[in-house]
Enzyme design. Structure first.
Site, PDB file in Angstrom:
ATOM      1  N   ILE A 154     -11.323 -41.869  -4.532  1.00 55.44           N
ATOM      2  CA  ILE A 154      -9.938 -42.337  -4.558  1.00 55.44           C
ATOM      3  C   ILE A 154      -9.329 -42.136  -5.943  1.00 55.44           C
ATOM      4  CG2 ILE A 154      -8.449 -44.347  -4.283  1.00 55.44           C
ATOM      5  CD1 ILE A 154     -10.531 -45.373  -2.207  1.00 55.44           C
ATOM      6  N   ASP A 182     -15.179 -43.532 -16.362  1.00 55.52           N
ATOM      7  CA  ASP A 182     -16.205 -43.668 -15.328  1.00 55.52           C
ATOM      8  C   ASP A 182     -17.536 -43.350 -15.987  1.00 55.52           C
ATOM      9  OD1 ASP A 182     -18.047 -43.014 -13.131  1.00 55.52           O
ATOM     10  OD2 ASP A 182     -16.276 -43.128 -11.855  1.00 55.52           O
ATOM     11  N   ASP A 184      -3.008 -55.273  -4.397  1.00 53.04           N
ATOM     12  CA  ASP A 184      -3.213 -55.188  -2.938  1.00 53.04           C
ATOM     13  C   ASP A 184      -4.439 -55.969  -2.483  1.00 53.04           C
ATOM     14  OD1 ASP A 184      -2.664 -54.066  -0.297  1.00 53.04           O
ATOM     15  OD2 ASP A 184      -4.451 -52.845  -0.595  1.00 53.04           O
ATOM     16  N   GLU A 213      -9.174 -63.901   0.037  1.00 51.93           N
ATOM     17  CA  GLU A 213      -8.133 -63.461   0.969  1.00 51.93           C
ATOM     18  C   GLU A 213      -8.229 -64.270   2.260  1.00 51.93           C
ATOM     19  OE1 GLU A 213      -8.571 -59.236   1.459  1.00 51.93           O
ATOM     20  OE2 GLU A 213      -8.034 -58.805  -0.628  1.00 51.93           O
ATOM     21  N   HIS A 268      -3.645 -56.380   1.367  1.00 53.70           N
ATOM     22  CA  HIS A 268      -4.806 -55.495   1.582  1.00 53.70           C
ATOM     23  C   HIS A 268      -4.461 -54.376   2.570  1.00 53.70           C
ATOM     24  CE1 HIS A 268      -9.463 -55.564   1.183  1.00 53.70           C
ATOM     25  NE2 HIS A 268      -9.018 -54.333   1.317  1.00 53.70           N
ATOM     26  N   LEU A 269      -3.487 -53.563   2.176  1.00 54.75           N
ATOM     27  CA  LEU A 269      -2.971 -52.498   3.039  1.00 54.75           C
ATOM     28  C   LEU A 269      -3.469 -51.112   2.659  1.00 54.75           C
ATOM     29  CD1 LEU A 269       0.791 -53.594   3.346  1.00 54.75           C
ATOM     30  CD2 LEU A 269      -1.111 -54.115   4.893  1.00 54.75           C
ATOM     31  N   GLY A 270      -4.405 -51.026   1.703  1.00 54.62           N
ATOM     32  CA  GLY A 270      -4.794 -49.717   1.190  1.00 54.62           C
ATOM     33  C   GLY A 270      -5.222 -48.725   2.249  1.00 54.62           C
TER      34      GLY A 270
END
Length: 529
Positions: free
Chosen positions: A153, A172, A257, A262, A281-283
């Site tokens: 991603i 990273d 998000d 949650e 949380h719509l990813g």
């Protein structure tokens, strides 16, 4: 006998269509089952398909008399008891690639909305106002974006940011210079990236190391007016510290998000901030992503039920019976060594040599190399890496992997050894199997060591002089950390020595830093297996 495929969560009809192509199969869709109803429904199922609503517990697995495979239409498998499934020989399949684009696009949508105040301007206009001057935004072109986590991603976000004319800094632990250059990304350490960034987006898994990776201290390092996005995992950002920074104006805006808990509590401090965008949380919530993950997991389940090859097994490699018999004892050793090596590393290695000796030098050892890499990359990309895609992770990271086979090992006849080097130094870790005590480390950076590869460990390299071991023990004791076991090794008196400790609980970073600051300590690592 008819094959029964039980589907207990809503998945795309495209996935159901794929499952229906299996001859003599019945696709039984039963959503919203209670725990007791699930126990009844699973009893005669050959395959189970879930998303995130159904919890597949050990009790559910025990009730499944014929179950061969569980498919999760998504990436995470937190709702499935992997240990219980593995113990029963049940494959767990996921769909690691299906929602990559959806998550990357949602991240970019949040970034643009943040830059141009779109949600706030929309609310203001609907309230009857016309405040053009109030909602002056900023352009993305020419701005610096820090991407924390350059997996699938993060890589897709980087591609889109480059098109918008942004300078992209990539952080990273497994990002090499070659890989960064191929993406047009500047490789950076965490602190340098967040200091230089106008926008920061996180794309790491949630682990001990990444929990509250962005806290009050890190926010203090950032530019005034920085903007922060999190569409990865709740808990990577300290939400209370972020809310404080938003209220003070240190952070100009945030788009979040995912949350530590949650659904988001009504009294959560982020709800009180005007300069924040919150989504539930719509990813992965696109028609395409839901269709992709459903199709991907359905195709994998059909392959498994046909006894054909499959790719996205989370818990088991695809091995023939002969290969299983030969390699099964070494799979746990290989994965633990890979996980150990990942935490030993500082920086990204560009080359790794895996040496197999004795019985471990089976010509089918390529499966063991996949297992080593599953452990190595699984430390950073938790939940994403499996036995098949581990090789792709190595390729994407620019890690060249060499296999060597020898008749016997340096310490024991049957051994697996991993050697690699980074800018910070080179390392070698070797392990073997004891019939009664399982996988053990037998050599570490050239020093003889004999300790189980399990639990929470502290590894030091230090000057071999009186008081060093006691000093380290005292620092751990002061932090209320009990030492359960100890192994030391040295080549000569007064030179360098190594020590591997087993401790009873996680060692905080500040304790590791304090140990490292003492004179005579050349290296210290906290390792969790």
């Amino acid at each position: 006998m008819t094959t029964k495929i039980l589907v207990t969560d809503d998945i795309s009809s495209a996935g159901i269509d794929v499952l229906s192509t299996l001859p003599d199969a019945t696709v039984d869709v039963q959503t919203g089952l209670s725990p007791s109803e699930l126990l009844v429904a699973i009893a005669d199922a050959d395959a189970l398909v879930v998303r995130s609503q159904t919890t597949v517990t050990e009790q559910v697995i025990a009730a499944a008399k014929r179950l061969k495979v569980i498919g999760r239409a998504g990436v995470g498998v937190d709702n499935i008891d992997l240990e219980a499934a593995t113990r029963r020989g049940i494959l767990v399949i996921n769909a690691p690639d299906g929602n990559t684009i959806a998550a990357a696009e949602h991240t970019f949508a949040m970034m643009i909305s943040l830059a141009r105040h779109i949600p706030a301007a929309n609310r203001d206009l609907l309230a009857g106002n016309w405040n053009r001057k109030k909602w002056v935004g900023v352009e993305l072109r020419g701005k610096t974006l820090a991407i924390l986590g350059m997996g699938r991603i993060g890589t897709e976000v980087a591609k889109r940011a480059k098109v918008f004319g942004m300078t992209v800094l990539g952080y990273d632990p497994f990002l090499t210079e070659d890989r960064a250059q191929s993406l047009g990304v500047q490789k950076s350490d965490l602190d340098s990236a967040i200091r230089a960034a106008d926008f920061i987006t996180v794309h790491t898994p949630l682990t001990k190391e990444t929990h509250h990776m962005i806290d009050a201290g890190k926010i203090a390092m950032m530019k005034e007016g920085v903007r922060i996005i999190n569409c990865a995992r709740g808990g990577i950002i300290d939400e209370r510290a972020l809310a404080d920074a938003l209220r003070l104006g240190k952070v100009a805006g945030a788009a979040i998000d995912v949350f530590e808990s949650e659904p988001l509590a009504l009294d959560h401090p982020l709800r009180q901030c005007e300069n924040v965008i919150l989504t539930p949380h719509l990813g992965a919530s696109t028609v395409e992503a839901q269709e992709n993950v459903a199709i991907q997991v359905a195709e994998e389940i059909v392959q498994v039920l046909r006894d054909d090859t499959f790719e996205h097994a989370v818990n088991l490699p695809s091995l023939s019976p002969r290969q299983k018999e030969r390699l099964a004892p070494y799979l746990a050793l290989a994965e633990q060594l890979g996980l150990f090596a990942a935490q030993l590393a500082q920086g990204a290695p560009s080359q790794m040599t895996v040496t197999y000796a004795g019985d471990a030098a089976d010509p089918d050892g390529g499966y063991l190399t996949r297992t080593v890499l599953k452990g190595f990359f699984g430390f950073q990309y938790s939940g994403e890496v499996n036995y098949v895609n581990a090789l792709r992770y190595a390729e994407d990271a620019g890690l060249r992997v060499q296999e060597v086979r020898e008749s016997r090992g340096r310490v024991y006849t049957n051994e697996i050894s991993i050697s690699f080097a980074t800018d910070a130094g080179s390392h070698r870790v070797s392990g073997t199997l004891y019939s009664e005590s399982g996988p053990r480390i037998v050599e570490l950076d050239g020093y003889p060591i004999d300790m189980p590869i399990e639990g929470i460990l502290v590894y030091t390299r230090h000057e071999d002089k009186p008081g060093m071991i006691g000093r380290i023990g005292t620092l751990l004791g002061d932090a209320q950390i009990n030492i359960a076991g100890m192994q030391v090794g040295r080549r000569e008196t007064g030179g360098e020595a190594v020590m591997l400790l087993t401790v009873d609980k996680s060692v905080p970073n500040n304790v590791i830093d304090e140990i490292a600051s003492h004179d005579g300590i050349r290296m210290v690592r906290a390792i969790e297996l």
